[in-house]
Design a protein around this motif. Structure first.
Motif, PDB file in Angstrom:
ATOM      1  N   UNK A  13       0.810  -1.269   0.262  1.00 39.10           N
ATOM      2  CA  UNK A  13       0.094  -0.101   0.163  1.00 39.10           C
ATOM      3  C   UNK A  13       0.939   1.337  -0.010  1.00 39.10           C
ATOM      4  N   UNK A  14       1.933   1.301   0.953  1.00 35.79           N
ATOM      5  CA  UNK A  14       2.913   2.498   1.034  1.00 35.79           C
ATOM      6  C   UNK A  14       3.575   2.582  -0.399  1.00 35.79           C
ATOM      7  N   UNK A  15       4.166   1.466  -0.813  1.00 33.23           N
ATOM      8  CA  UNK A  15       4.791   1.461  -2.123  1.00 33.23           C
ATOM      9  C   UNK A  15       3.785   2.103  -3.427  1.00 33.23           C
ATOM     10  N   UNK A  16       2.525   1.811  -3.291  1.00 34.59           N
ATOM     11  CA  UNK A  16       1.459   2.383  -4.289  1.00 34.59           C
ATOM     12  C   UNK A  16       1.355   3.720  -3.951  1.00 34.59           C
ATOM     13  N   UNK A  56      10.673   9.436   6.870  1.00 35.69           N
ATOM     14  CA  UNK A  56       9.471   9.937   7.024  1.00 35.69           C
ATOM     15  C   UNK A  56       8.145   9.566   7.679  1.00 35.69           C
ATOM     16  N   UNK A  57       7.987   8.356   7.074  1.00 41.02           N
ATOM     17  CA  UNK A  57       6.857   7.374   7.635  1.00 41.02           C
ATOM     18  C   UNK A  57       7.028   7.302   9.143  1.00 41.02           C
ATOM     19  N   UNK A  58       8.281   6.817   9.313  1.00 36.86           N
ATOM     20  CA  UNK A  58       8.643   6.150  10.413  1.00 36.86           C
ATOM     21  C   UNK A  58       8.630   7.384  11.468  1.00 36.86           C
ATOM     22  N   UNK A  59       9.206   8.550  11.221  1.00 43.36           N
ATOM     23  CA  UNK A  59       9.168   9.685  11.845  1.00 43.36           C
ATOM     24  C   UNK A  59       7.599  10.081  12.579  1.00 43.36           C
ATOM     25  N   UNK A 208       1.790  10.799   4.456  1.00 44.88           N
ATOM     26  CA  UNK A 208       1.454   9.469   4.267  1.00 44.88           C
ATOM     27  C   UNK A 208       1.631   8.674   5.576  1.00 44.88           C
ATOM     28  N   UNK A 209       2.302   9.306   6.492  1.00 42.28           N
ATOM     29  CA  UNK A 209       2.678   8.679   7.516  1.00 42.28           C
ATOM     30  C   UNK A 209       1.283   8.091   8.520  1.00 42.28           C
TER      31      UNK A 209
END
Length: 448
Positions: A13-16, A56-59, A208-209
């Motif tokens: 999903x994140x890849x998309x 960024x998502x992990x932050x 997106x995070x």
């Protein structure tokens, strides 16, 4: 409990979300320009084009909130302006027009000369974008689940098409790497690093995070440490896919350096597809990319409209869809190369701030979320971001340059890095002094 299947699903999903087809245009162009220095250049590109988006998502997973709340740690006004700039960048100003242009470059532009050599391509783009954004507007008014459903089908198909293109290019393109151009002749790694900004995925990762957080919460993840771990696992799945795509199509671009000159990466991919699979194969790839670009544009239109209608309640969702669609349509007709050119100043301004904000999110517990640390680090970074944006626009500030050039890595475009650390340290010291003074005053009052 999050299963391996869940991790794979969230990773895909994140890849998309990241894999807007617009990102396909940069690695081939990098490959042609870097030539013999391709592997160094693509390594730098992957750090900012793949590594930073995942960071960024992990932050955001660490903060447990969204991008605006993260920016609010410095100041609510900064949080509002910075997050708004993010959504405008990944929306109507750059990302949506870029995706629409890639759709045009891949699906229609290569075949217009076959019909007539006298057709004005600007008129063709105007007609194409008018039809394209009319559909974007119509679907965005009531998107329901159509984008998700189409995206779940198109993303795997697009990925398979890219794999086929990569494999075919490995088997058929055997020209040696050419000497790099002047830009990549020295410092190829850092040049690739800066070019990774153009994907816009690092700033998109901050937006997106929250989607990843919500997906994990739906699967019962509430513990902060567990949230971070599962985000990392899903991010690894995404990273593997993106690294393969970027490295393979960049390699294809490097191998096509002797086949002609190209205006942009879209032309390189379209020509490569036709060379490898013929007109029919190139047309099929173009149609797949166009549909993927379409779903990306709808998704970004919806996301931007929802953000601004929530942030500014007086603005209605449907009104914002109209405005975003019209602005995107107008900028699309500037052409892909022009959009890429005008996006550079904005991205060299935003990216350092985004990177520093991500780093602070990871270190937050060590300085107990001090506002002074956030402000110090971001303020010092802001000075260099403004300078780099001015240079990208073409404004010379020699007096300022002579001062800022003292910073390490200034020549490589990373002059903000050390000053951001220094600013954070100053903020930490100031916070300690303020707290120490407050504690002393409180003790004095108790004694008296």
């Amino acid at each position: 409990m999050v299963t391996k299947k869940d991790t794979m699903f969230i990773g895909f999903m994140l890849f998309a979300l990241f894999f807007g087809a617009g990102n396909l245009i940069y690695p081939p162009e990098l490959g042609i320009q870097a030539g013999e220095n391709y592997w160094l250049a693509i390594a730098g590109f992957i750090i900012t084009g793949v590594g930073l988006p995942i960071v960024g998502v992990m932050a955001i997973s660490l903060s447990g909130t969204d991008a605006r709340a993260l920016g609010d740690r410095a100041h609510p006004l900064f949080g509002l302006i910075f997050t708004s700039a993010i959504y405008l960048s990944i929306g109507p100003i750059f990302a949506i027009p870029r995706a629409a242009n890639v759709a045009f470059e891949m699906s229609l532009k290569p075949y217009v000369p076959m019909v007539s050599s006298s057709v004005n391509m600007n008129v063709v783009l105007l007609i194409f974008s008018l039809c394209f954004f009319a559909l974007v507007y119509w679907i965005s008014l009531n998107p329901s689940k159509i984008v998700d459903r189409i995206g779940q089908i198109l993303t795997p198909i697009l990925l398979l098409a890219i794999v086929a293109l990569a494999v075919a290019s490995f088997l058929n393109f055997d020209s040696p790497f050419q000497p790099p151009n002047d830009t990549y002749s020295s410092g190829a790694f850092f040049e690739g690093f800066i070019n990774g900004y153009l994907t816009m995925d690092a700033i998109a990762g901050l937006a997106f995070g929250i989607i990843v957080i919500n997906a994990l919460k739906e699967r019962g993840v509430t513990d902060g440490k567990k949230m971070f771990t599962e985000t990392f696992k899903a991010g690894a799945v995404t990273a593997i896919g993106l690294i393969f795509v970027y490295a393979s199509i960049g390699w294809m671009g490097a191998k096509m350096a002797t086949t002609g000159s190209y205006e942009n990466g879209g032309e390189i991919l379209a020509t490569g597809a036709e060379m490898l699979f013929g007109s029919f194969g190139g047309l099929i790839l173009g149609l797949i990319v166009t549909l993927a670009c379409f779903t990306t544009c709808v998704g970004l239109t919806v996301a931007c409209s929802q953000f601004f209608s929530t942030t500014f309640p007086k603005l209605q969702y449907k009104q914002l869809v109209v405005v975003i669609t019209l602005v995107s349509f107008g900028i699309t007709n500037l052409g892909l190369s022009q959009i890429v050119a005008i996006s550079v100043p904005a991205l060299v301004f935003l990216y350092p701030l985004a990177i520093v904000l991500m780093g602070l999110a990871f270190l937050d517990r060590f300085f107990k979320g001090s506002t002074y640390v956030y402000r110090g680090a971001l303020l010092f970074t802001l000075i260099f971001s403004i300078y780099d944006a001015m240079v990208a626009i073409g404004i010379e500030v020699k007096g300022l340059e002579s001062i800022l050039s003292i910073a390490p890595l200034f020549g490589e475009g990373l002059g903000w890095l050390v000053p951001s650390i220094v600013g954070g340290v100053f903020g930490y010291i100031l916070d300690a002094i303020k707290n120490g003074t407050s504690s002393t005053n409180a003790s004095s009052k108790r004694v008296s």
